[in-house]
Design an enzyme around this catalytic site. Structure first.
Site, short mmCIF file in Angstrom:
data_model
loop_
_atom_site.label_atom_id
_atom_site.label_comp_id
_atom_site.label_asym_id
_atom_site.label_seq_id
_atom_site.Cartn_x
_atom_site.Cartn_y
_atom_site.Cartn_z
N GLN A 1 -2.03 1.73 10.02
CA GLN A 1 -0.73 1.84 9.36
C GLN A 1 0.27 2.66 10.18
O GLN A 1 1.47 2.45 10.07
CB GLN A 1 -0.88 2.49 7.97
CG GLN A 1 -1.63 1.66 6.94
CD GLN A 1 -3.12 2.00 6.92
OE1 GLN A 1 -3.68 2.47 7.91
NE2 GLN A 1 -3.76 1.75 5.79
N ASN B 1 -5.73 12.01 0.57
CA ASN B 1 -4.81 11.19 1.36
C ASN B 1 -5.66 10.44 2.38
O ASN B 1 -6.87 10.64 2.48
CB ASN B 1 -3.75 12.09 2.03
CG ASN B 1 -2.63 11.27 2.66
OD1 ASN B 1 -2.11 10.35 2.04
ND2 ASN B 1 -2.28 11.58 3.89
N LYS B 2 -5.02 9.58 3.14
CA LYS B 2 -5.70 8.72 4.12
C LYS B 2 -6.75 9.47 4.91
O LYS B 2 -6.53 10.60 5.34
CB LYS B 2 -4.63 8.15 5.06
CG LYS B 2 -5.14 7.22 6.14
CD LYS B 2 -5.91 6.03 5.60
CE LYS B 2 -5.14 5.24 4.57
NZ LYS B 2 -5.99 4.35 3.76
N ARG C 1 -7.14 -0.71 -7.17
CA ARG C 1 -7.59 0.31 -6.21
C ARG C 1 -7.81 1.62 -6.96
O ARG C 1 -7.06 1.93 -7.88
CB ARG C 1 -6.59 0.50 -5.05
CG ARG C 1 -6.58 -0.71 -4.10
CD ARG C 1 -5.79 -0.43 -2.83
NE ARG C 1 -6.50 0.48 -1.95
CZ ARG C 1 -5.92 1.10 -0.92
NH1 ARG C 1 -4.62 0.93 -0.68
NH2 ARG C 1 -6.62 1.90 -0.14
N ARG D 1 0.86 -1.18 0.00
CA ARG D 1 0.00 0.00 0.00
C ARG D 1 0.90 1.23 0.00
O ARG D 1 2.12 1.12 0.14
CB ARG D 1 -1.00 0.01 1.15
CG ARG D 1 -0.67 -0.73 2.41
CD ARG D 1 0.50 -0.18 3.13
NE ARG D 1 0.33 1.24 3.40
CZ ARG D 1 1.30 2.07 3.64
NH1 ARG D 1 2.57 1.66 3.66
NH2 ARG D 1 1.08 3.35 3.86
N GLY D 2 0.27 2.40 -0.14
CA GLY D 2 1.04 3.62 -0.31
C GLY D 2 1.14 3.90 -1.80
O GLY D 2 1.58 3.03 -2.56
N ALA D 3 0.74 5.11 -2.20
CA ALA D 3 0.61 5.40 -3.63
C ALA D 3 1.87 5.07 -4.43
O ALA D 3 1.80 4.35 -5.44
CB ALA D 3 0.17 6.84 -3.83
N ASP E 1 -2.25 10.46 -1.97
CA ASP E 1 -2.63 9.39 -2.91
C ASP E 1 -2.95 9.95 -4.29
O ASP E 1 -2.76 9.27 -5.29
CB ASP E 1 -3.80 8.59 -2.36
CG ASP E 1 -3.33 7.70 -1.22
OD1 ASP E 1 -3.19 8.19 -0.09
OD2 ASP E 1 -3.03 6.52 -1.49
#
Lengths: 353, 353
Positions: free
Chosen positions: A202, A253-254, A95, A50-52, A243
């Site tokens: 996370q 973002n998150k 995603r 995960r993580g762009a 993201d």
């Protein structure tokens, strides 16, 4: 701290993509091995990676795996390219929010077009080089982001970060945590407060782990504690990843990032977004056009094996939110820092290479 | 929803205090039986019972248990009263922030003084009556808080609440959830968004449970999702409970409350605190004087049996934060609504009975 350093997020070896299975951290260090684009797409969907930026690099190798498959199956002509196109679509759909995913796939596709009339052998070789370049550039970009970001930090400071925008979210070094790493190397980090980042934690599982491995002083907090720390004057700056960034600087973002940006603004604390240009989507006029992924209610209603909410309760689980550019003091990229971001300044980034 | 209604938070029967063990909800409905003040203090400390008003009522019955013990042990004179004083101190030290705890103990003590020269039998009877009064008054006050609060709600509205200030946090009916219950009875509740409330998840475990039992439409969210919902215009008002309110209206409540108050202010959404007068501590000039409980790091680093953070990580776990009166649109009490609370308006509450 163990001082062993953060383990590699991913590596490509013997025609297989090895992804550190981040769902198991910090309890278990184990790599998920992907031999096909479908397996890479599943690992992205299930958030083993995960993580762009890390999703982007993984997608590039997923694309490479499709090319290798097409060659090994002996496909030629249209069959060869349509096999790869199918994989492109599977990977692109894994995603929806991180634009780096499609950015990396399109870059691979452009390269493929370039070698369209070459031998399968040659194509494989060149595509492998391109995926490796995407990996290496991401790493290098993060080092630059770290350098540009740390220059913004005045003296010994306390940082707040949300989710994980670290080595584990990228090819290595990290974006927001890249800024923190570079600042730490210069002796500017008093402490990093890491939001645990519900629902998937996370911050607790990855950011706290990563910073401890690197010997950076870190304290874990619940997401809702951040405002109180700001009120007490304990936070000097906030730095997060992204993201997808729209053309005007609005940043997805998150989930929880928007709240932090409002809180930072209320307390006159600088709020920074650290991200490579590959996270900027010039095709979107504003953040309102960003597709926000909604994930399963179970991520909230259960934790591990434990049920923590009543059966059948409705739960909303958007994975991201959108922070308007007006709340962002600066976007830190590999090409430099965009202070008070707007459409013109962001566009200029792409023209001044 | 099950429609069975919320189970009783606590009841006193056969010289034992039965406390619904809220740590086990919503998975298991079980009562913890306390036969001594020490057992009540342990149940408060371990949060089998929580919520400022419920802690107050529990402490009153804990005090009663000390009186019964003193009588049954045949203590007389100084021995009788010093036994009770020891219990007072044990109970008062169980948790530091909720003022209702000490308020209820002091009220019991004053009553005891009144009957000082009576027989142990008589004292027991009168102290039992006093504890029952504290219970009954709390319930009645919550009904009034609900009535006063629902009058502030204009038309069908979406509520946001944090932690659990419901029937389970009180003798019954609830403070913040009392306002929501009363509004629901008048058909004014479109939906309640319940913050899950890390680390102990009182929103997920208790508020979602309680609202479903009462047939109130509820959606569970992570704490950091609230800001994004406000941004999208999905929240019409915020209502929370309180653990201690200073003389000027500054309010200590569950960690995360301050962030919500800032976010509500930023989005021009009314932010209400619902609490009985027993939660107001006139001895504290401002919220800066409120003692904030810090709880164990393990509440953040582990969830149930699962470890979710690296071994040895530092974690800050303040149970409460302080919201300045300036961010509170109104405090809703059993004596009426204090709009834009300040010292004079709050003091007037106590004089206009």
């Amino acid at each position: 701290m163990s001082g062993k350093g953060t383990p590699e997020t991913l590596y490509f070896k013997d025609n297989m993509l090895h992804l550190l299975d981040q769902r198991l951290l910090p309890n278990k260090l184990s790599y998920r091995v992907c031999k096909s684009p479908e397996e890479v797409a599943a690992a992205v969907r299930e958030m083993s990676v995960r993580g762009a930026p890390a999703i982007g690099v993984s997608a590039a190798y997923g694309y490479l795996l499709a090319v290798i498959e097409a060659k090994e199956k002996g496909f030629t002509g249209t069959d060869f390219f349509s096999h790869i196109e199918t994989a492109f679509n599977t990977l692109a759909g894994a995603r929806p929010t991180a634009v780096n995913l499609v950015w990396a796939l399109q870059r691979m596709q452009e390269k493929l077009e370039h070698y369209r009339d070459c031998s399968a052998q040659m194509i494989c070789l060149e595509m492998n080089k391109e995926a490796d370049s995407i990996f290496a550039e991401d790493y290098r970009n993060n080092m630059l982001i770290g350098k540009h970001g740390s220059a913004l930090v005045e003296g010994k400071s306390s940082f707040l970060t949300h989710c994980n925008a670290g080595a584990l979210a990228t090819a290595g070094y990290g974006t927001a945590l890249g800024v923190i790493r570079a600042s730490h190397e210069e002796g500017k980090v008093l402490k990093v407060y890491a939001d645990e980042t519900r629902p998937l934690l996370q911050g607790a599982r990855l950011t706290a782990f990563e910073l401890m491995e690197e010997g950076v002083p870190v304290a874990l907090i619940t997401d809702s504690c951040a405002g109180s720390l700001m009120q007490q004057g304990k936070i000097d700056l906030v730095v997060v990843g992204a993201d997808r960034i729209a053309a005007n600087g609005d940043t997805a973002n998150k989930i929880g990032t928007y709240s932090l940006a409002v809180l930072a603004s209320y307390h006159w604390i600088p709020f920074y977004v650290a991200a490579p240009l590959s996270t900027i989507d010039l095709s979107l006029v504003t953040g309102q056009d960003i597709n926000i992924e909604n994930r399963a209610a179970e991520e909230i209603t259960s934790i591990g094996r434990e049920k923590v909410a009543p059966d059948g309760v409705e739960a909303l689980n958007p994975a991201f939110d959108v922070t308007p550019a007006g709340l962002i003091r600066a976007i830190i990229t590999e090409k430099g820092v965009v202070h008070e971001p707007d459409r013109d300044k962001i566009e200029a980034l792409f023209h001044n290479w």
